[in-house]
Design an enzyme around this catalytic site. Structure first.
Site: not given
Ligand code: NAP
Length: 320
Positions: A143, A146-147
């Site tokens: 992701c 997300c990261d």
């Protein structure tokens, strides 16, 4: 007509799935005083619980671990008295007793319900190479939203050639120094417009006809081993992170033949999260949609309950 005319049933709504979509639906349904059962898989690992750090869930400025956030969802649902059953659902079918009822089998029991919210989630497809599982959360990610921000001024690898891989590679250029897209063929599967943008982006490099054979590192990822599929030659490439986007698979087998799905098996809904089967709604990652995040799953959960509530009111007002 009154409720007394309905055939006997156990629940107004059965929610299947114990991730952010399921538990948000649980919170809304229990709080709305619908007779609700949430069935969460006995041993299923949800994507969120193995997500190391969630920085973009609103209201939590310092970020939170995925497992910890899920515990808070559960605590909030319990506060409203949500009934939870930790069992795997094996069968979902129309009740032979009445057109208006659905039957959900979990463990050795069958639950009759007026409506179902499918919140069964999805799981990213793995590359299945050494190092992949070992370095999840320590350089291996599925992701970019997300990261990505953890990789400012670093070099990252993206694996895959579909829309997701190319779109996420473009997103990663906002942070990374260099984004190397490694694809197993000599052309991308992604839409032409995305390809054009990626080819024009100076930070993105492509490695064609290449298969990752291993993700390497010590405490964190330090690189990958890549095989040229034409020559068989393996070389090492340095990188601080490996983002894997080789497709995602929904957990929707139990709904096969009951509701319309796209070609990968994601459930198709309308904007009110109704499927084409009256009484079945879908929320979160198991639904055919573009953006899969905790916040969008939670939004889906709330919307699905609202639609289910309208449906249930309607059903309770009818003659059977
Ligand atoms: P996808 O279209 O299935 O693409 C998966 C990619 O991974 C392909 O390039 C495939 O290679 C590669 N791949 C699969 N298994 C692999 C393996 N074991 N090793 C190496 N590479 C592997 O999946 P997706 O990109 O996640 O897209 C899923 C769906 O969502 C698609 O319908 C897509 O159009 C849609 N989507 C749309 C948007 C948008 O419209 N903006 C954004 C994201 C996703 P091959 O090409 O060789 O098969």
């Amino acid at each position: 007509m009154t409720q007394a005319n309905l055939p006997e049933y156990d629940y107004d709504v059965v929610i299947i799935g114990g991730g952010p979509a399921g538990y948000t639906a649980g919170i809304y349904a229990a709080r709305a005083a619908l007779k609700t059962l949430l069935i969460e898989g006995a041993g299923t690992v949800s994507q969120i619980t193995i997500t190391d750090m969630i920085e973009n869930y609103p209201g939590i400025p310092d970020g939170i671990g995925g497992f910890e956030l899920m515990q808070l969802f559960k605590k909030q649902a319990q506060k409203f008295g949500l009934e939870v059953l930790p069992k795997d659902v094996t069968v979902v079918k129309k009740s032979p007793a009445a057109q208006v009822l659905w039957e959900v089998t979990a463990g050795d029991k069958v639950y009759k319900t007026l409506s179902i919210i499918a919140a069964t989630g999805a799981m990213w497809r793995n590359l299945d190479v050494p190092g992949e599982t070992e370095f999840v959360g320590r350089g291996v990610s599925y992701c970019a939203t997300c990261d990505g921000p953890f990789y400012r001024n670093r070099d990252v690898i993206v694996v895959g050639g579909g829309d997701t891989a190319v779109q996420e590679a473009l997103f990663l250029t906002h942070f990374a120094k260099k984004v190397i897209v490694i694809h197993r063929r000599d052309r991308l599967r992604a839409a032409g417009m995305l390809q054009k943008r990626a080819f024009a982006e100076k930070k993105i490099e492509f490695v064609w006809n290449a298969a990752i054979t291993e993700i390497t590192g010590t405490e964190f990822v330090t690189g990958v081993k890549v095989k040229d599929v034409n020559t068989g030659v393996i070389r090492e490439m340095a990188a601080d992170g490996a983002f894997i986007f080789v497709g995602r698979l929904p957990y929707t087998e139990m709904f096969q033949g009951l509701v319309e799905m796209d070609k990968t098996g994601f459930i198709i809904t309308d904007e009110h999260l109704r499927t084409n089967a009256a009484g079945i709604f879908a929320a979160g990652d198991c639904r055919s949609k573009l953006f899969r995040q905790v916040v969008t799953a939670a939004g889906d959960g709330a919307n699905a309950v609202h639609s289910a509530e309208l449906y249930i009111d309607d059903v309770k007002g009818q003659t059977y």
